[in-house]
Scaffold this motif. Structure first.
Motif, mmCIF file in Angstrom:
data_model
loop_
_atom_site.group_PDB
_atom_site.id
_atom_site.type_symbol
_atom_site.label_atom_id
_atom_site.label_comp_id
_atom_site.label_asym_id
_atom_site.label_seq_id
_atom_site.Cartn_x
_atom_site.Cartn_y
_atom_site.Cartn_z
ATOM 1 N N VAL A 65 16.232 33.725 38.319
ATOM 2 C CA VAL A 65 17.451 33.488 37.550
ATOM 3 C C VAL A 65 18.407 34.668 37.689
ATOM 4 C CG1 VAL A 65 18.407 33.036 35.265
ATOM 5 C CG2 VAL A 65 16.227 31.999 35.922
ATOM 6 N N ILE A 66 17.866 35.888 37.662
ATOM 7 C CA ILE A 66 18.709 37.078 37.831
ATOM 8 C C ILE A 66 19.387 37.048 39.200
ATOM 9 C CG2 ILE A 66 18.685 39.595 38.092
ATOM 10 C CD1 ILE A 66 16.423 39.630 35.993
ATOM 11 N N ILE A 67 18.621 36.707 40.236
ATOM 12 C CA ILE A 67 19.193 36.605 41.583
ATOM 13 C C ILE A 67 20.304 35.565 41.607
ATOM 14 C CG2 ILE A 67 18.707 35.903 43.967
ATOM 15 C CD1 ILE A 67 15.878 37.102 43.576
ATOM 16 N N ALA A 68 20.084 34.432 40.927
ATOM 17 C CA ALA A 68 21.085 33.375 40.894
ATOM 18 C C ALA A 68 22.348 33.791 40.147
ATOM 19 C CB ALA A 68 20.487 32.129 40.246
ATOM 20 N N LEU A 69 22.222 34.740 39.223
ATOM 21 C CA LEU A 69 23.380 35.198 38.447
ATOM 22 C C LEU A 69 24.175 36.300 39.162
ATOM 23 C CD1 LEU A 69 21.798 35.357 34.880
ATOM 24 C CD2 LEU A 69 23.597 33.785 35.626
ATOM 25 N N ILE A 70 23.606 36.886 40.197
ATOM 26 C CA ILE A 70 24.274 37.988 40.893
ATOM 27 C C ILE A 70 25.624 37.591 41.479
ATOM 28 C CG2 ILE A 70 24.122 39.502 42.915
ATOM 29 C CD1 ILE A 70 21.173 39.933 42.248
ATOM 30 N N PRO A 71 25.765 36.405 42.134
ATOM 31 C CA PRO A 71 27.103 36.048 42.635
ATOM 32 C C PRO A 71 28.162 35.996 41.539
ATOM 33 C CG PRO A 71 25.431 34.639 43.619
ATOM 34 C CD PRO A 71 24.739 35.426 42.551
ATOM 35 N N PHE A 108 28.096 37.665 38.722
ATOM 36 C CA PHE A 108 28.334 39.045 38.295
ATOM 37 C C PHE A 108 29.275 39.752 39.274
ATOM 38 C CE2 PHE A 108 27.052 43.547 38.862
ATOM 39 C CZ PHE A 108 27.531 44.039 37.643
ATOM 40 N N ALA A 109 29.022 39.591 40.566
ATOM 41 C CA ALA A 109 29.887 40.210 41.571
ATOM 42 C C ALA A 109 31.309 39.668 41.459
ATOM 43 C CB ALA A 109 29.322 39.946 42.969
ATOM 44 N N ALA A 110 31.430 38.360 41.249
ATOM 45 C CA ALA A 110 32.766 37.764 41.104
ATOM 46 C C ALA A 110 33.485 38.320 39.881
ATOM 47 C CB ALA A 110 32.639 36.242 41.007
ATOM 48 N N SER A 111 32.757 38.531 38.782
ATOM 49 C CA SER A 111 33.389 39.056 37.564
ATOM 50 C C SER A 111 33.942 40.459 37.785
ATOM 51 C CB SER A 111 32.389 39.051 36.409
ATOM 52 O OG SER A 111 31.394 40.049 36.557
ATOM 53 N N VAL A 112 33.223 41.274 38.538
ATOM 54 C CA VAL A 112 33.688 42.638 38.817
ATOM 55 C C VAL A 112 34.918 42.602 39.726
ATOM 56 C CG1 VAL A 112 33.079 44.858 39.853
ATOM 57 C CG2 VAL A 112 31.395 43.621 38.482
ATOM 58 N N ILE A 113 34.888 41.728 40.729
ATOM 59 C CA ILE A 113 36.031 41.603 41.642
ATOM 60 C C ILE A 113 37.268 41.097 40.895
ATOM 61 C CG2 ILE A 113 36.925 40.348 43.647
ATOM 62 C CD1 ILE A 113 34.029 40.333 44.718
ATOM 63 N N ILE A 114 37.075 40.117 40.022
ATOM 64 C CA ILE A 114 38.200 39.475 39.333
ATOM 65 C C ILE A 114 38.721 40.316 38.173
ATOM 66 C CG2 ILE A 114 38.880 37.466 37.958
ATOM 67 C CD1 ILE A 114 36.760 35.884 39.654
ATOM 68 N N PHE A 115 37.809 40.864 37.368
ATOM 69 C CA PHE A 115 38.211 41.550 36.137
ATOM 70 C C PHE A 115 38.163 43.070 36.218
ATOM 71 C CE2 PHE A 115 36.775 37.341 34.673
ATOM 72 C CZ PHE A 115 37.890 36.946 33.946
ATOM 73 N N GLY A 116 37.549 43.615 37.243
ATOM 74 C CA GLY A 116 37.496 45.062 37.364
ATOM 75 C C GLY A 116 36.207 45.679 36.858
ATOM 76 N N ALA A 117 36.180 47.016 36.848
ATOM 77 C CA ALA A 117 34.962 47.758 36.531
ATOM 78 C C ALA A 117 34.473 47.520 35.105
ATOM 79 C CB ALA A 117 35.191 49.249 36.749
ATOM 80 N N ARG A 118 35.375 47.166 34.193
ATOM 81 C CA ARG A 118 34.934 46.969 32.813
ATOM 82 C C ARG A 118 33.981 45.776 32.694
ATOM 83 N NH1 ARG A 118 35.667 45.810 27.367
ATOM 84 N NH2 ARG A 118 35.755 47.706 26.082
ATOM 85 N N ALA A 119 34.060 44.838 33.619
ATOM 86 C CA ALA A 119 33.115 43.722 33.620
ATOM 87 C C ALA A 119 31.692 44.235 33.827
ATOM 88 C CB ALA A 119 33.483 42.727 34.718
ATOM 89 N N ALA A 120 31.539 45.202 34.724
ATOM 90 C CA ALA A 120 30.224 45.800 34.950
ATOM 91 C C ALA A 120 29.758 46.575 33.724
ATOM 92 C CB ALA A 120 30.269 46.707 36.171
ATOM 93 N N LEU A 121 30.704 47.249 33.056
ATOM 94 C CA LEU A 121 30.365 48.001 31.844
ATOM 95 C C LEU A 121 29.861 47.079 30.746
ATOM 96 C CD1 LEU A 121 30.350 50.565 30.085
ATOM 97 C CD2 LEU A 121 32.767 50.099 29.565
ATOM 98 N N VAL A 122 30.594 45.995 30.484
ATOM 99 C CA VAL A 122 30.193 45.058 29.436
ATOM 100 C C VAL A 122 28.835 44.441 29.753
ATOM 101 C CG1 VAL A 122 30.756 42.881 28.290
ATOM 102 C CG2 VAL A 122 32.555 44.547 28.747
ATOM 103 N N THR A 123 28.641 44.051 31.001
ATOM 104 C CA THR A 123 27.358 43.460 31.399
ATOM 105 C C THR A 123 26.227 44.467 31.250
ATOM 106 O OG1 THR A 123 28.508 42.031 32.983
ATOM 107 C CG2 THR A 123 26.123 42.273 33.243
ATOM 108 N N GLY A 124 26.457 45.691 31.710
ATOM 109 C CA GLY A 124 25.433 46.724 31.592
ATOM 110 C C GLY A 124 25.073 47.026 30.149
ATOM 111 N N VAL A 125 26.075 47.088 29.283
ATOM 112 C CA VAL A 125 25.826 47.354 27.862
ATOM 113 C C VAL A 125 25.007 46.227 27.243
ATOM 114 C CG1 VAL A 125 26.942 47.478 25.591
ATOM 115 C CG2 VAL A 125 27.805 48.858 27.490
ATOM 116 N N CYS A 126 25.359 44.991 27.545
ATOM 117 C CA CYS A 126 24.622 43.854 26.989
ATOM 118 C C CYS A 126 23.177 43.827 27.470
ATOM 119 C CB CYS A 126 25.322 42.546 27.355
ATOM 120 S SG CYS A 126 26.851 42.235 26.456
ATOM 121 N N VAL A 127 22.969 44.056 28.752
ATOM 122 C CA VAL A 127 21.607 44.060 29.292
ATOM 123 C C VAL A 127 20.791 45.192 28.682
ATOM 124 C CG1 VAL A 127 20.226 44.439 31.373
ATOM 125 C CG2 VAL A 127 22.212 42.913 31.449
#
Length: 307
Positions: free
Chosen positions: A25-31, A33-52
């Motif tokens: 499931v994590i592998i399936a969510l990676i695309p 996640f990558a799209a969110s970072v490309i579309i919304f910027g680095a803060r998308a990675a921050l929010v995801t990292g904080v939640c995880v």
């Protein structure tokens, strides 16, 4: 002649583990996640990292305090964190993301006994709680790049502002307003196909869910293509409505569940005060899963009917 005793399933053992399924499931969510970072910027990675990180920490701390076996190694908390982040706007205050993680792990998952015993999807329930607690933050897209910071397509449809809707290509690749992980249909479909190929999920719920939304919006609301690609429909259909503990056990039950989710989503989108209905629909249908199972489960050969 001796009486034969027939026990309930499962009778077959397999090398597939919970951790292996969760990793898929994590592998399936990676695309997505990558799209969110490309579309919304680095803060998308921050929010995801904080939640995880918050979900893993809350699960570890709760189990330590309650003197239970620590199960963070099964990766289910990681998935909860990713799915919660994907249901949040990029501008969400970090402390609210941590709050939502606590709701998901402690109040929805652990207090009901841990993985496999929760009555509802933790990420969805946390999103609904956060929407009720922080409605302004949960519907604010101002911190996103200019290209995707406007009102979401569902908001535009609800207002009748069809001229401002993005084109279908933008809807498909995800350059539009919305939550982190729900905008790129392309990335989500890639992940969903991977889960189907790995047989982690079956087609019944996603097809019934999306198909019902398409059919009903075509009849009653118009713009079925936008309703399919907008909001969290694809994310919900493939990654949240297929959650093992909160989805029916039979193929027929999963179709019923998907149809119910789709019908509720359309009713909320077209006639409710909130333009999106996927999370509410799945949460409501989660409550009917025991009854759907009772309706669709067949009696085992040799089994005794319960009173």
């Amino acid at each position: 002649m001796n009486t034969m005793t027939v026990s309930y399933a499962p009778h077959i053992r397999d090398k597939i583990t919970t951790g292996r399924i969760m990793l898929d499931v994590i592998i399936a969510l990676i695309p997505a996640f990558a799209a969110s970072v490309i579309i919304f910027g680095a803060r998308a990675a921050l929010v995801t990292g904080v939640c995880v990180a918050s979900c893993v920490l809350f699960e570890w701390a709760y189990q330590k305090i309650m003197r239970k076996t620590v199960t963070v190694g099964d990766l289910s908390a990681v998935i909860t964190g990713m799915l919660l982040a994907f249901n949040l706007p990029v501008s969400i205050p970090i402390w609210q993301a941590v709050f939502g993680s606590g709701v998901a792990i402690i109040f929805v998952k652990q207090l009901f006994g841990g993985i496999g015993k929760n009555f509802a999807n933790p990420a969805i329930t946390a999103r609904v709680v956060m929407f009720l607690a922080f409605p302004a933050a949960m519907t604010h897209w101002g911190a996103a790049p200019d290209a995707v910071s406007a009102a979401t397509p569902l908001m535009l449809i609800a207002r009748g502002d069809f001229a401002s809707l993005p084109d279908m290509w933008s809807m498909f690749i995800g350059t539009r307003g919305g939550c982190l992980g729900e905008t790129s249909a392309f990335a989500l479909l890639a992940g969903g196909i991977y889960l189907l190929a790995r047989r982690v999920i079956t087609w019944h719920t996603p097809v019934a869910f999306i198909g019902t939304v398409a059919a009903l919006t075509a009849v009653f609301g118009g713009l079925p293509g936008y309703h399919i690609l907008a909001g969290g429909l694809i994310l919900g259909a493939f990654f949240m409505a297929t959650d093992y503990p909160t989805t029916p056990q039979t193929s027929a039950g999963r179709i019923i569940f998907g149809v119910g989710c789709g019908a509720l989503t359309v009713v909320i989108r077209l006639y409710g005060s909130y333009p999106e209905g996927v999370s509410f629909a799945i949460l409501l249908m989660n409550m009917f899963v025991p009854y759907i199972n009772k309706l669709t489960l067949s009696k085992p050969l040799g089994g005794v009917k319960k009173a």
